[in-house]
Design a protein around this motif. Sequence first.
Motif, mmCIF file in Angstrom:
data_model
loop_
_atom_site.group_PDB
_atom_site.id
_atom_site.type_symbol
_atom_site.label_atom_id
_atom_site.label_comp_id
_atom_site.label_asym_id
_atom_site.label_seq_id
_atom_site.Cartn_x
_atom_site.Cartn_y
_atom_site.Cartn_z
ATOM 1 N N PRO A 59 0.742 -1.122 -0.027
ATOM 2 C CA PRO A 59 -0.159 -0.096 -0.082
ATOM 3 C C PRO A 59 0.825 1.456 -0.127
ATOM 4 O O PRO A 59 0.436 2.243 -0.546
ATOM 5 C CB PRO A 59 -0.948 -0.115 1.297
ATOM 6 N N PHE A 60 1.932 1.238 0.542
ATOM 7 C CA PHE A 60 2.719 2.310 0.411
ATOM 8 C C PHE A 60 3.345 2.540 -0.749
ATOM 9 O O PHE A 60 3.496 3.965 -1.267
ATOM 10 C CB PHE A 60 4.083 2.330 1.373
ATOM 11 N N GLY A 61 3.601 1.615 -1.624
ATOM 12 C CA GLY A 61 3.746 1.790 -3.061
ATOM 13 C C GLY A 61 2.939 2.391 -3.708
ATOM 14 O O GLY A 61 2.984 3.403 -4.684
ATOM 15 N N LYS A 62 1.837 1.960 -3.464
ATOM 16 C CA LYS A 62 0.427 2.638 -4.146
ATOM 17 C C LYS A 62 0.205 4.238 -3.708
ATOM 18 O O LYS A 62 -0.059 5.053 -4.692
ATOM 19 C CB LYS A 62 -0.780 1.913 -3.718
ATOM 20 N N ILE A 63 0.721 4.602 -2.405
ATOM 21 C CA ILE A 63 0.593 5.735 -2.213
ATOM 22 C C ILE A 63 1.566 6.731 -2.876
ATOM 23 O O ILE A 63 1.458 7.731 -3.351
ATOM 24 C CB ILE A 63 0.963 6.065 -0.422
ATOM 25 N N PHE A 64 2.757 6.143 -3.275
ATOM 26 C CA PHE A 64 3.798 6.872 -3.995
ATOM 27 C C PHE A 64 3.366 6.977 -5.378
ATOM 28 O O PHE A 64 3.266 7.924 -6.034
ATOM 29 C CB PHE A 64 5.118 5.927 -4.208
ATOM 30 N N LEU A 104 2.477 10.670 -7.237
ATOM 31 C CA LEU A 104 2.890 11.160 -8.484
ATOM 32 C C LEU A 104 1.872 11.404 -9.667
ATOM 33 O O LEU A 104 1.824 12.387 -10.271
ATOM 34 C CB LEU A 104 3.779 10.191 -9.106
ATOM 35 N N LYS A 105 0.675 10.722 -9.416
ATOM 36 C CA LYS A 105 -0.470 10.806 -10.354
ATOM 37 C C LYS A 105 -1.038 12.530 -9.763
ATOM 38 O O LYS A 105 -1.439 13.081 -10.782
ATOM 39 C CB LYS A 105 -1.309 10.042 -10.276
ATOM 40 N N VAL A 110 7.452 17.592 -6.249
ATOM 41 C CA VAL A 110 8.080 16.574 -6.907
ATOM 42 C C VAL A 110 9.071 15.958 -5.880
ATOM 43 O O VAL A 110 9.534 14.870 -5.561
ATOM 44 C CB VAL A 110 8.282 16.504 -8.400
ATOM 45 N N ASP A 111 9.989 17.380 -5.758
ATOM 46 C CA ASP A 111 11.341 17.198 -4.773
ATOM 47 C C ASP A 111 10.807 16.465 -3.509
ATOM 48 O O ASP A 111 11.575 15.689 -3.155
ATOM 49 C CB ASP A 111 11.824 18.543 -4.717
ATOM 50 N N PHE A 112 10.045 17.049 -2.859
ATOM 51 C CA PHE A 112 9.365 16.122 -1.432
ATOM 52 C C PHE A 112 9.253 14.962 -1.803
ATOM 53 O O PHE A 112 9.538 14.094 -0.798
ATOM 54 C CB PHE A 112 8.346 17.299 -1.007
ATOM 55 N N THR A 113 8.202 14.600 -2.624
ATOM 56 C CA THR A 113 8.171 13.074 -3.077
ATOM 57 C C THR A 113 9.150 12.277 -3.207
ATOM 58 O O THR A 113 9.365 11.099 -2.503
ATOM 59 C CB THR A 113 6.994 13.191 -3.972
ATOM 60 N N MET A 114 10.135 12.981 -3.927
ATOM 61 C CA MET A 114 11.411 12.381 -4.332
ATOM 62 C C MET A 114 12.210 11.721 -3.246
ATOM 63 O O MET A 114 12.904 11.022 -2.968
ATOM 64 C CB MET A 114 12.160 12.712 -5.468
ATOM 65 N N PHE A 123 9.544 4.577 -0.227
ATOM 66 C CA PHE A 123 8.375 4.250 -1.231
ATOM 67 C C PHE A 123 8.719 3.206 -2.315
ATOM 68 O O PHE A 123 7.977 2.305 -2.583
ATOM 69 C CB PHE A 123 7.685 5.592 -1.882
ATOM 70 N N VAL A 124 10.035 3.341 -2.657
ATOM 71 C CA VAL A 124 10.378 2.499 -3.725
ATOM 72 C C VAL A 124 10.593 1.210 -3.339
ATOM 73 O O VAL A 124 10.360 0.077 -4.076
ATOM 74 C CB VAL A 124 11.627 2.948 -4.469
ATOM 75 N N PHE A 125 11.062 0.994 -2.114
ATOM 76 C CA PHE A 125 11.184 -0.439 -1.326
ATOM 77 C C PHE A 125 9.741 -0.791 -1.349
ATOM 78 O O PHE A 125 9.480 -2.184 -1.879
ATOM 79 C CB PHE A 125 11.844 -0.160 0.063
ATOM 80 N N ALA A 126 8.926 -0.285 -1.110
ATOM 81 C CA ALA A 126 7.453 -0.749 -0.813
ATOM 82 C C ALA A 126 6.943 -0.987 -2.208
ATOM 83 O O ALA A 126 6.071 -2.257 -2.385
ATOM 84 C CB ALA A 126 6.517 0.144 0.046
ATOM 85 N N LEU A 127 7.201 -0.108 -3.402
ATOM 86 C CA LEU A 127 6.607 -0.491 -4.566
ATOM 87 C C LEU A 127 7.452 -1.702 -5.034
ATOM 88 O O LEU A 127 6.450 -2.500 -5.570
ATOM 89 C CB LEU A 127 6.884 0.783 -5.481
ATOM 90 N N LEU A 128 8.485 -1.685 -5.105
ATOM 91 C CA LEU A 128 9.105 -3.070 -5.708
ATOM 92 C C LEU A 128 8.952 -4.180 -4.911
ATOM 93 O O LEU A 128 8.307 -5.153 -5.625
ATOM 94 C CB LEU A 128 10.674 -2.880 -5.543
ATOM 95 N N ALA A 129 8.670 -4.207 -3.604
ATOM 96 C CA ALA A 129 8.283 -5.292 -2.865
ATOM 97 C C ALA A 129 6.984 -5.851 -3.318
ATOM 98 O O ALA A 129 6.601 -7.014 -3.426
ATOM 99 C CB ALA A 129 8.376 -5.158 -1.418
ATOM 100 N N GLY A 130 6.073 -4.770 -3.411
ATOM 101 C CA GLY A 130 4.735 -5.129 -3.624
ATOM 102 C C GLY A 130 4.420 -5.606 -4.929
ATOM 103 O O GLY A 130 3.708 -6.577 -5.369
ATOM 104 N N VAL A 131 5.019 -4.801 -6.037
ATOM 105 C CA VAL A 131 4.915 -5.362 -7.371
ATOM 106 C C VAL A 131 5.307 -6.753 -7.691
ATOM 107 O O VAL A 131 4.758 -7.426 -8.404
ATOM 108 C CB VAL A 131 5.593 -4.290 -8.508
ATOM 109 N N VAL A 132 6.654 -7.044 -7.171
ATOM 110 C CA VAL A 132 7.135 -8.254 -7.402
ATOM 111 C C VAL A 132 6.572 -9.442 -6.704
ATOM 112 O O VAL A 132 6.190 -10.415 -7.253
ATOM 113 C CB VAL A 132 8.663 -8.383 -7.066
ATOM 114 N N SER A 133 6.047 -9.071 -5.625
ATOM 115 C CA SER A 133 5.222 -10.062 -4.928
ATOM 116 C C SER A 133 4.103 -10.354 -5.439
ATOM 117 O O SER A 133 3.501 -11.565 -5.743
ATOM 118 C CB SER A 133 4.967 -9.803 -3.324
#
Length: 483
Positions: free
Chosen positions: A39-44, A48-49, A240-244, A250-260
């Motif tokens: 879910p934290f990856g989805k927040i990321f 961005l959206k 964008v800068d704050f988000t990055m 967020f990238v850790f959560a996104l990659l873990a979630g997508v790959v899983s």
Amino acid sequence: MKKIALHWKIIIGLVLGIVWALISSQLGWSQFTIDWIAPFGKIFINLLKLIAVPLVLFSIISGVANLGDPASLGRMGGKTLLAYLLTTVLAVGMGLTMVNLIKPGKLIDEQSRIDNRISYEIWAAEEGYVIKDGINYLQDPEFMDRAREISDLTKSDLQDASMNDKMKAADATKDAGPLQPLVDIVPDNFFSSLADNGLMLQVIFFGLFFGISMLFIDQKKVAPVTKAVDGIMEVFLKMVDFTMQAAPFFVFALLAGVVSQMAGNDIGKVVEIFKGLSWYSLTVFGGLALMIFVIYPLVFKIFVRKVSYFGFFRAMGPAQTLAFSTSSSAATLPVTMECVEDNLGVDKKVTSFVLPIGATVNMDGTCLYQAVAVVFLAQLHMIDLTLGQQLTIVLTATLASIGSAAVPSAGLVMLIIVLESVGLNPAWIGIIFPVDRILDMCRTVVNVTGDATVSSVIAKGEGLFNYNPNKAPDEAFDIEENS
């Protein structure tokens, strides 16, 4: 202890995300990862959206409005914009050619692609998108059983999803004439376009129309609007800068979630994902290399002639090196101007006008990468994009490049725009994120090389090109000092 640069933190985050996905897949913890980390990856993605649409809108308005009085642009301005537009279309065409020839997304095993396809159809039904190629795997009982295995939906839910898509597809094609794609670009209600992520071309059209209209108004009257637009754009860039800054987590959560989610508890699927990712990276590298080492030198040979093949790269070496290390056309701009003026002999009248515009509107490398990425992700999910849908990618990537900020990771925001323009899941950027940083560095080199090429062509046409082959590039130029 020396502070770790953000891009290294992001790389560490994505590596840890992949490692976690591998461990959870091996130990059968994939559902835990999907429920509590993904879910934290989805927040990321949502952040961005949230930023992407207004950022593109105000960046396009600002970029066009700041071109100056249309009367003062004259012949050079028209040539410059046309040249950048042509190189951008050429880059996107190169990307589409490479990805359709190599087909990197089809080089993983079929079962993984079928599972990806089923997940895509479920997502499209939930989000209200029409299946792009008109084929619905959920209508096949064999695939519906598999869909129940990889999702928590019941048989009746899946049947409703497949029928829902069929009705939407029928409504979408009903009464559509040959010029319907052109009609769809012009909005009848701009605020509805802002609210619907699938109508990004309408937002881009409005931004271009608004910015061009500002050019034809007395600058004293329009100055407050220009100042407000520039200020709003800076606010979104700061967002964008704050988000990055939070991107490593967020990238850790996104990659873990997508790959899983894609692999489940089958670690073999993780291997297949990265097998496809390797082919994708090679495809992008190949396209970028062809632009740098073949297309731009060929343009030089045809239109400029005075500069030898190796002479061009000697002249542009410092700028290309800095572009690779910073991933920013804007940060490289002072170096690019010095290389083009001192080493290539382009008059300052040309560089001071053409190169700043290029840093704003010329994103050849980014557009090429977006074209390859979108088609690769479609192939990975067994979606056959038609020629018309691929032309939509060309149009969206080309127009969105005007609003692509010349800073690191801006291409990621633009990729979300391009994915949504053809009705694909923006969360798929997580699949290509592991290799995004190195590709970002390479595509910035293409952007800068394209800027130098166009400025030299314009200077030659204006009689302001004074290349001296006996003059060596300034070896004392300090790249670090200017970065």
